[in-house]
Design an enzyme around this catalytic site. Structure first.
Site, PDB file in Angstrom:
ATOM      1  N   CYS A  18       0.832  -1.201   0.000  1.00 34.04           N
ATOM      2  CA  CYS A  18       0.000   0.000   0.000  1.00 34.04           C
ATOM      3  C   CYS A  18       0.870   1.256   0.000  1.00 34.04           C
ATOM      4  CB  CYS A  18      -0.915   0.015   1.217  1.00 34.04           C
ATOM      5  SG  CYS A  18      -1.987   1.472   1.285  1.00 34.04           S
ATOM      6  N   ARG A  28      -8.599  -2.144  -9.326  1.00 36.51           N
ATOM      7  CA  ARG A  28      -9.451  -1.033  -9.756  1.00 36.51           C
ATOM      8  C   ARG A  28     -10.336  -1.370 -10.948  1.00 36.51           C
ATOM      9  NH1 ARG A  28      -5.203   3.285 -10.929  1.00 36.51           N
ATOM     10  NH2 ARG A  28      -3.974   1.405 -11.339  1.00 36.51           N
TER      11      ARG A  28
END
Length: 356
Positions: free
Chosen positions: A93, A218
């Site tokens: 992340c 995504r």
């Protein structure tokens, strides 16, 4: 895994209803939203919700985040006790909130700490421990190969590589050559991640990297049926048509019902706004519908707005018709080749590892 397609863990997105939807639509594997390893946060309402696996198909995978080996080991034990069958460690992340706590991809700057964390977590539980990383802290310090070897030596069961550095966030070309080099350097399974947004891209990334599986993040937002589209294309070489409006309407309404039941009235309405916005993105009338979804103050009002939108859409045609490709990459193989050439120039060791 029933196939080589995984849903990426995405904070605020891959809650249980969304994971279950993606699994029904062809994903073979899904990882939960990351949960903090801080012991003070292990039993908060937010963490309990993120580790709720009721009705979820196996294998159940939970991603943990943190920077302290002992805390991460305890978090692994805690989640296994709550049903986790796989523990994934977040070192990928790039968000400031995570990296400012020296967690996520910030850990890639300290290989010694990475080794201590992986050793501690792997020794703490009897289930497989996996790791998600980026290619390094920044383009000048790409150390994915070193991290991969540390992971393999620690007993990590599989490695997911997002093909960008921490500094690159989600912009710029994906380093598929780096992923290929990682795959060539270790014996454990490697999962490729980054800009896989179409069946052609999935095929090309698998071929280019030699990865054992691909992880999609995504591109599944607003298009969870991408998993069955990719699975069908990989198996047959042929494209599935877009969903019918009637099918999409039913899938989305079921998702909303599960979502509201999981999150409750107030949070359910608020959190559903982004999912609905993704669903109608690039569909005719989508912007106006998005405003209506955002203005809805109750779950019933939001659900009714979604029903009206898809009823209108059905009168215009049988199948979903995206005005901008529905998020699908039009560049396909050509862009992959360009990405690879650019990355090869920047990382000459990648070609050497592939040759070896």
């Amino acid at each position: 895994m029933p196939n080589a397609l995984a849903v990426a863990p995405m904070a605020g997105v891959t809650d249980r209803p969304f994971r279950q939807l993606c699994r029904r639509l062809g994903a073979g594997y899904a990882v939960s939203e990351m949960v903090a390893s801080n012991p003070r946060l292990l039993d908060t309402p937010k963490t309990r919700r993120r580790t709720d696996h009721a009705g979820e198909p196996a294998p159940i995978a939970v991603q943990i985040a943190g920077a302290d080996p002992a805390q991460l080991a305890e978090a692994a034990r805690h989640n296994v006790a709550r049903g986790a069958q796989i523990v994934d460690i977040n070192m990928g992340c790039p968000a400031k909130k995570v990296c400012n706590a020296a967690a996520g991809s910030a850990l890639l700057s300290d290989e010694a700490l990475v080794a201590r964390i992986l050793d501690a977590v792997a020794a703490a539980v009897d289930v497989p421990v996996t790791l998600k990383i980026r290619t390094g802290p920044d383009p000048a310090r790409r150390n994915a190969l070193a991290i991969a070897r540390i992971a393999e030596n620690a007993g990590i069961a599989a490695l997911t590589v997002h093909g960008r550095t921490r500094a690159c966030m989600f912009t710029g070309p994906v380093e598929y050559d780096t992923i290929a080099a990682v795959k060539a350097s270790v014996r454990i399974p490697v999962i490729a991640n980054g800009d896989i947004d179409s069946p052609e891209r999935a095929r090309d990334v698998l071929a280019h990297t030699g990865a054992d599986a691909i992880m999609i993040g995504r591109a599944a937002q607003g298009r969870p049926w991408i998993f069955r589209e990719i699975a069908h294309f990989l198996a047959t070489g042929c494209h599935l048509p877009p969903p019918t409006v009637a099918e999409a309407r039913e899938l989305i309404l079921v998702h909303l019902a599960d979502h509201y039941a999981f999150h409750g009235e107030a949070s359910g309405v608020r959190i559903a706004r982004k999912h609905l916005g993704w669903y109608v993105r690039d569909l005719a009338g989508g912007e106006a519908a998005r405003a209506e979804f955002n203005a809805a103050g109750t779950t019933s009002a939001q659900l009714a707005a979604a029903q009206r939108f898809f009823d209108r859409l059905a009168r215009a045609g049988e199948r979903l018709q995206y005005t901008k490709g529905g998020g699908v990459s039009a560049a396909g193989t050509a862009r992959l080749a360009v990405d690879g050439a650019q990355r090869q120039a920047a990382t000459p060791w990648a070609g050497e590892a592939l040759a070896a």
